[in-house]
Write a protein that holds these residues in place. Structure first.
Motif, PDB file in Angstrom:
ATOM      1  N   ARG A   4      13.959  -3.975   9.964  1.00 57.83           N
ATOM      2  CA  ARG A   4      13.562  -3.285   9.063  1.00 57.83           C
ATOM      3  C   ARG A   4      13.563  -1.809   9.399  1.00 57.83           C
ATOM      4  N   ARG A   5      14.078  -0.824   8.512  1.00 57.82           N
ATOM      5  CA  ARG A   5      14.092   0.503   8.687  1.00 57.82           C
ATOM      6  C   ARG A   5      12.845   1.196   8.709  1.00 57.82           C
ATOM      7  N   TYR A   6      11.957   0.721   7.796  1.00 55.21           N
ATOM      8  CA  TYR A   6      10.542   1.573   7.706  1.00 55.21           C
ATOM      9  C   TYR A   6       9.795   0.197   7.779  1.00 55.21           C
ATOM     10  N   PRO A   7       8.253   0.373   8.359  1.00 58.82           N
ATOM     11  CA  PRO A   7       7.359  -0.681   8.477  1.00 58.82           C
ATOM     12  C   PRO A   7       7.010  -0.802   7.104  1.00 58.82           C
ATOM     13  N   SER A   8       6.348  -2.103   6.979  1.00 63.50           N
ATOM     14  CA  SER A   8       5.720  -2.361   5.687  1.00 63.50           C
ATOM     15  C   SER A   8       4.392  -1.551   5.474  1.00 63.50           C
ATOM     16  N   ILE A   9       4.204  -1.422   4.172  1.00 65.04           N
ATOM     17  CA  ILE A   9       3.233  -0.477   3.699  1.00 65.04           C
ATOM     18  C   ILE A   9       1.889  -1.093   4.445  1.00 65.04           C
ATOM     19  N   ASP A  10       1.145  -0.511   4.904  1.00 62.33           N
ATOM     20  CA  ASP A  10      -0.177  -1.034   5.803  1.00 62.33           C
ATOM     21  C   ASP A  10      -1.103  -1.257   4.699  1.00 62.33           C
ATOM     22  N   ARG A  11      -1.977  -2.269   4.938  1.00 67.13           N
ATOM     23  CA  ARG A  11      -3.330  -2.562   3.988  1.00 67.13           C
ATOM     24  C   ARG A  11      -2.934  -3.198   2.572  1.00 67.13           C
ATOM     25  N   LEU A  12      -1.593  -3.493   2.430  1.00 67.67           N
ATOM     26  CA  LEU A  12      -1.291  -4.244   1.269  1.00 67.67           C
ATOM     27  C   LEU A  12      -1.535  -5.667   1.292  1.00 67.67           C
ATOM     28  N   SER A  13      -2.138  -6.187   0.517  1.00 68.62           N
ATOM     29  CA  SER A  13      -2.317  -7.912   0.334  1.00 68.62           C
ATOM     30  C   SER A  13      -0.885  -8.584   0.219  1.00 68.62           C
ATOM     31  N   GLY A  14      -1.044  -9.947   0.615  1.00 72.09           N
ATOM     32  CA  GLY A  14       0.117 -10.551   0.618  1.00 72.09           C
ATOM     33  C   GLY A  14       0.734 -10.681  -0.968  1.00 72.09           C
ATOM     34  N   SER A  15      -0.331 -10.783  -1.924  1.00 68.85           N
ATOM     35  CA  SER A  15       0.184 -10.908  -3.244  1.00 68.85           C
ATOM     36  C   SER A  15       0.855  -9.669  -3.808  1.00 68.85           C
ATOM     37  N   CYS A  16       0.223  -8.364  -3.315  1.00 70.20           N
ATOM     38  CA  CYS A  16       0.721  -7.204  -3.732  1.00 70.20           C
ATOM     39  C   CYS A  16       2.302  -6.934  -2.924  1.00 70.20           C
ATOM     40  N   THR A  17       2.470  -7.198  -1.812  1.00 73.58           N
ATOM     41  CA  THR A  17       3.771  -7.222  -1.241  1.00 73.58           C
ATOM     42  C   THR A  17       4.738  -8.234  -1.823  1.00 73.58           C
ATOM     43  N   ALA A  18       4.177  -9.367  -2.180  1.00 77.76           N
ATOM     44  CA  ALA A  18       5.194 -10.208  -3.067  1.00 77.76           C
ATOM     45  C   ALA A  18       5.788  -9.680  -4.113  1.00 77.76           C
ATOM     46  N   ASP A  19       4.627  -9.050  -4.783  1.00 78.87           N
ATOM     47  CA  ASP A  19       5.194  -8.401  -6.222  1.00 78.87           C
ATOM     48  C   ASP A  19       6.103  -7.332  -6.212  1.00 78.87           C
ATOM     49  N   LEU A  20       5.709  -6.388  -4.793  1.00 79.05           N
ATOM     50  CA  LEU A  20       6.671  -5.365  -4.481  1.00 79.05           C
ATOM     51  C   LEU A  20       8.188  -6.005  -4.325  1.00 79.05           C
ATOM     52  N   ARG A  21       8.180  -6.972  -3.461  1.00 76.74           N
ATOM     53  CA  ARG A  21       9.625  -7.775  -3.106  1.00 76.74           C
ATOM     54  C   ARG A  21      10.093  -8.010  -4.420  1.00 76.74           C
ATOM     55  N   ARG A  22       9.461  -8.740  -5.390  1.00 74.20           N
ATOM     56  CA  ARG A  22      10.270  -9.175  -6.471  1.00 74.20           C
ATOM     57  C   ARG A  22      10.684  -8.082  -7.433  1.00 74.20           C
ATOM     58  N   LEU A  23       9.828  -6.993  -7.449  1.00 71.95           N
ATOM     59  CA  LEU A  23      10.301  -5.852  -8.291  1.00 71.95           C
ATOM     60  C   LEU A  23      11.541  -5.164  -7.427  1.00 71.95           C
ATOM     61  N   GLU A  24      11.360  -4.929  -6.251  1.00 72.36           N
ATOM     62  CA  GLU A  24      12.646  -4.376  -5.814  1.00 72.36           C
ATOM     63  C   GLU A  24      13.912  -5.169  -5.740  1.00 72.36           C
ATOM     64  N   ARG A  25      13.812  -6.442  -5.721  1.00 69.65           N
ATOM     65  CA  ARG A  25      14.993  -7.392  -5.921  1.00 69.65           C
ATOM     66  C   ARG A  25      15.691  -6.976  -7.463  1.00 69.65           C
ATOM     67  N   THR A  26      14.907  -6.975  -8.322  1.00 69.64           N
ATOM     68  CA  THR A  26      15.129  -6.611  -9.832  1.00 69.64           C
ATOM     69  C   THR A  26      15.618  -5.482 -10.063  1.00 69.64           C
ATOM     70  N   ARG A  27      14.838  -4.333  -9.620  1.00 73.73           N
ATOM     71  CA  ARG A  27      14.951  -2.968 -10.214  1.00 73.73           C
ATOM     72  C   ARG A  27      15.413  -2.067  -9.187  1.00 73.73           C
ATOM     73  N   PHE A  28      15.089  -2.210  -7.897  1.00 72.40           N
ATOM     74  CA  PHE A  28      15.364  -1.119  -6.823  1.00 72.40           C
ATOM     75  C   PHE A  28      15.954  -1.895  -5.599  1.00 72.40           C
ATOM     76  N   SER A  29      16.333  -1.299  -4.680  1.00 70.68           N
ATOM     77  CA  SER A  29      16.742  -1.585  -3.565  1.00 70.68           C
ATOM     78  C   SER A  29      15.858  -2.207  -2.498  1.00 70.68           C
ATOM     79  N   PRO A  30      15.988  -3.362  -1.838  1.00 63.46           N
ATOM     80  CA  PRO A  30      14.933  -3.897  -1.025  1.00 63.46           C
ATOM     81  C   PRO A  30      14.482  -2.817   0.126  1.00 63.46           C
ATOM     82  N   GLY A  31      13.250  -2.372   0.374  1.00 64.80           N
ATOM     83  CA  GLY A  31      12.860  -1.456   1.199  1.00 64.80           C
ATOM     84  C   GLY A  31      12.582  -0.061   0.458  1.00 64.80           C
ATOM     85  N   ALA A  32      13.080   0.341  -0.675  1.00 63.03           N
ATOM     86  CA  ALA A  32      13.041   1.419  -1.154  1.00 63.03           C
ATOM     87  C   ALA A  32      11.443   1.930  -1.203  1.00 63.03           C
ATOM     88  N   THR A  33      10.443   1.375  -1.539  1.00 63.07           N
ATOM     89  CA  THR A  33       9.248   1.612  -1.951  1.00 63.07           C
ATOM     90  C   THR A  33       8.535   1.932  -0.429  1.00 63.07           C
TER      91      THR A  33
END
Length: 125
Positions: A4-33
């Motif tokens: 990974r180019r950037y570390p994951s966002i600190d202090r995010l819960s697993g459910s928030c991270t999963a929501d973020l991953r789903r959003l990035e797969r559909t609307r943005f590029s993976p890791g953009a956020t």
């Protein structure tokens, strides 16, 4: 496995991270956020001189070149696209960075009252 180019966002819960991953797969590029968050965090915690004189630089308009200039706008878009609970969680982290930037900056130019403060601040840099 690709690093990974950037570390994951600190202090995010697993459910928030999963929501973020789903959003990035559909609307943005993976890791953009994550990239946007770390660019914004580097501005908040970076050299004070960059915040004291927002008129010292410029933005060329290319996201790959001026990553910080587009970071906060991307984060705002993501905050509106995430489910409510995940959005609140990420917003708390982004708001803390916003407050740090606003506290450290002496001048925040404003072009128009309806324009978000970070757009005017970053366009002038």
């Amino acid at each position: 496995m690709r690093r990974r180019r950037y570390p994951s966002i600190d202090r995010l819960s697993g459910s928030c991270t999963a929501d973020l991953r789903r959003l990035e797969r559909t609307r943005f590029s993976p890791g953009a956020t994550e990239a946007a968050f770390w660019h914004w965090k580097s501005l908040a915690h970076g050299p004070l001189g960059e915040l004291l004189n927002p008129f010292s630089g410029h933005c060329c308009g290319i996201p790959e070149c001026c990553g910080t200039a587009f970071a906060r706008t991307h984060l705002e878009t993501v905050l509106h696209a995430l489910p409510r609970k995940s959005s609140r969680e990420l917003r708390a982290l982004v708001r803390a960075l916003d407050e740090k930037i606003l506290t450290r900056a002496r001048i925040i130019p404003a072009e128009h009252p309806e324009t978000p403060w970070w757009r005017d601040f970053l366009v002038q840099r």
